[in-house]
Scaffold this motif. Structure first.
Motif, PDB file in Angstrom:
ATOM      1  N   ALA A 167      -2.041   5.836   7.100  1.00  0.00           N
ATOM      2  CA  ALA A 167      -1.341   6.402   5.949  1.00  0.00           C
ATOM      3  C   ALA A 167      -0.709   7.755   6.263  1.00  0.00           C
ATOM      4  N   GLN A 168      -1.304   8.512   7.216  1.00  0.00           N
ATOM      5  CA  GLN A 168      -0.829   9.870   7.481  1.00  0.00           C
ATOM      6  C   GLN A 168       0.577   9.923   8.049  1.00  0.00           C
ATOM      7  N   LEU A 169       1.063   8.805   8.610  1.00  0.00           N
ATOM      8  CA  LEU A 169       2.418   8.814   9.187  1.00  0.00           C
ATOM      9  C   LEU A 169       3.501   8.621   8.132  1.00  0.00           C
ATOM     10  N   GLY A 170       3.127   8.104   6.986  1.00  0.00           N
ATOM     11  CA  GLY A 170       4.081   7.950   5.893  1.00  0.00           C
ATOM     12  C   GLY A 170       5.180   6.937   6.149  1.00  0.00           C
ATOM     13  N   LEU A 171       4.923   5.959   7.006  1.00  0.00           N
ATOM     14  CA  LEU A 171       5.928   4.949   7.318  1.00  0.00           C
ATOM     15  C   LEU A 171       5.766   3.742   6.391  1.00  0.00           C
ATOM     16  N   PRO A 172       6.868   3.152   5.941  1.00  0.00           N
ATOM     17  CA  PRO A 172       6.771   1.995   5.031  1.00  0.00           C
ATOM     18  C   PRO A 172       6.280   0.744   5.759  1.00  0.00           C
ATOM     19  N   ASP A 173       5.788  -0.213   4.995  1.00  0.00           N
ATOM     20  CA  ASP A 173       5.316  -1.472   5.578  1.00  0.00           C
ATOM     21  C   ASP A 173       6.413  -2.142   6.402  1.00  0.00           C
ATOM     22  N   SER A 174       7.656  -2.027   5.943  1.00  0.00           N
ATOM     23  CA  SER A 174       8.769  -2.679   6.630  1.00  0.00           C
ATOM     24  C   SER A 174       8.946  -2.157   8.052  1.00  0.00           C
ATOM     25  N   PHE A 175       8.599  -0.877   8.278  1.00  0.00           N
ATOM     26  CA  PHE A 175       8.712  -0.314   9.620  1.00  0.00           C
ATOM     27  C   PHE A 175       7.810  -1.068  10.587  1.00  0.00           C
ATOM     28  N   TYR A 176       6.574  -1.346  10.172  1.00  0.00           N
ATOM     29  CA  TYR A 176       5.617  -2.010  11.057  1.00  0.00           C
ATOM     30  C   TYR A 176       6.040  -3.450  11.333  1.00  0.00           C
ATOM     31  N   ALA A 177       6.552  -4.125  10.299  1.00  0.00           N
ATOM     32  CA  ALA A 177       7.006  -5.504  10.486  1.00  0.00           C
ATOM     33  C   ALA A 177       8.165  -5.558  11.471  1.00  0.00           C
ATOM     34  N   GLU A 178       9.107  -4.632  11.335  1.00  0.00           N
ATOM     35  CA  GLU A 178      10.255  -4.617  12.233  1.00  0.00           C
ATOM     36  C   GLU A 178       9.850  -4.191  13.645  1.00  0.00           C
ATOM     37  N   GLU A 179       8.913  -3.255  13.754  1.00  0.00           N
ATOM     38  CA  GLU A 179       8.445  -2.818  15.065  1.00  0.00           C
ATOM     39  C   GLU A 179       7.766  -3.983  15.791  1.00  0.00           C
ATOM     40  N   TRP A 180       6.993  -4.748  15.065  1.00  0.00           N
ATOM     41  CA  TRP A 180       6.318  -5.927  15.616  1.00  0.00           C
ATOM     42  C   TRP A 180       7.333  -6.960  16.087  1.00  0.00           C
TER      43      TRP A 180
END
Length: 236
Positions: free
Chosen positions: A95-108
């Motif tokens: 949570a501390q990075l403040g990145l949206p869920d979409s960022f992780y999906a796209e990074e994956w």
């Protein structure tokens, strides 16, 4: 249409006795449509030398022939098998990075899977060109557990992604006695929707020579977020 006539010409003028062509595309529906249209322009003897199959189906069939034990699952697929694994991975998002869920999906989908990133060390070294959000080493270390958890969830259930399956197929081709001699030529439709790992696989499926690969694509018709540079995939 050009690709279909190219396949017909190759079958008539390039193939030696016993050689075959693979005509592949991204979706199964389009592969079915292509096969039906080839029947209208090709004599049966020519059609018999052209295998039409979308690449996911080819990978699935090939790996099964190599006694592959994992089942390929897809986002939004039947039974929500992939999605349930991703939901568990999302639970460890920092949570501390403040990145949206979409960022992780796209990074994956755009960094981890295409480059077959399987460890934190791999992730530190992975190229993130075009991602827009710069990450330092500490941030990558904080983010990696999300993808590690996804891999754990998939492995525990004997699932795999199509991207990982493509990398596994490339590894099997390296051990296969037929190897790159499986086809004399490959014709590819909708090439803009193939990720880099898929283009690398196609390159390994056919020997580099004249009339080996014919790729049709239009970047303006890209449906998926996959982007690839042919030269980086070994395609001259």
């Amino acid at each position: 249409v050009v690709a279909m006539h190219r396949a017909k010409w190759l079958a008539q003028h390039v193939l030696a006795e016993g050689e075959r062509i693979l005509f592949t595309t991204f979706t199964s529906n389009l592969a079915t449509d292509i096969e039906e249209n080839l029947r209208k322009i090709c004599p049966q003897a020519v059609l018999d030398r052209i295998e039409v199959r979308n690449l996911d189906a080819w990978v699935t069939r090939y790996l099964k022939s190599r006694n592959y034990k994992l089942r390929i699952v897809y986002p939004g697929g039947k039974g929500k098998d992939y999605d349930s694994c991703w939901e568990r991975a999302k639970a460890v998002m920092p949570a501390q990075l403040g990145l949206p869920d979409s960022f992780y999906a796209e990074e994956w989908e755009r960094v981890v899977l295409p480059q077959s990133v399987r460890s934190q060390k791999d992730y530190f070294l992975a190229s993130r060109t075009g991602r827009g959000v710069a990450l330092n080493r500490k941030q990558r270390a904080d983010i990696w557990p999300v993808f590690e958890e996804m891999r754990i969830q998939l492995a525990q259930k004997h699932f795999t992604t199509i991207e990982d399956a493509v990398h596994d197929a490339m590894a099997e081709l390296g051990k296969d006695t037929l190897g790159s001699g499986r086809y004399r030529a490959i014709v590819v439709d909708e090439g803009q929707d193939f990720g880099p790992e898929m283009l690398q696989l196609l390159r390994r499926m056919v020997k580099p020579q004249e009339n080996d690969l014919f790729i049709v694509g239009d970047g303006h018709q890209r449906i998926y977020r996959r982007k690839a540079v042919l030269g980086k995939c070994g395609i001259d």
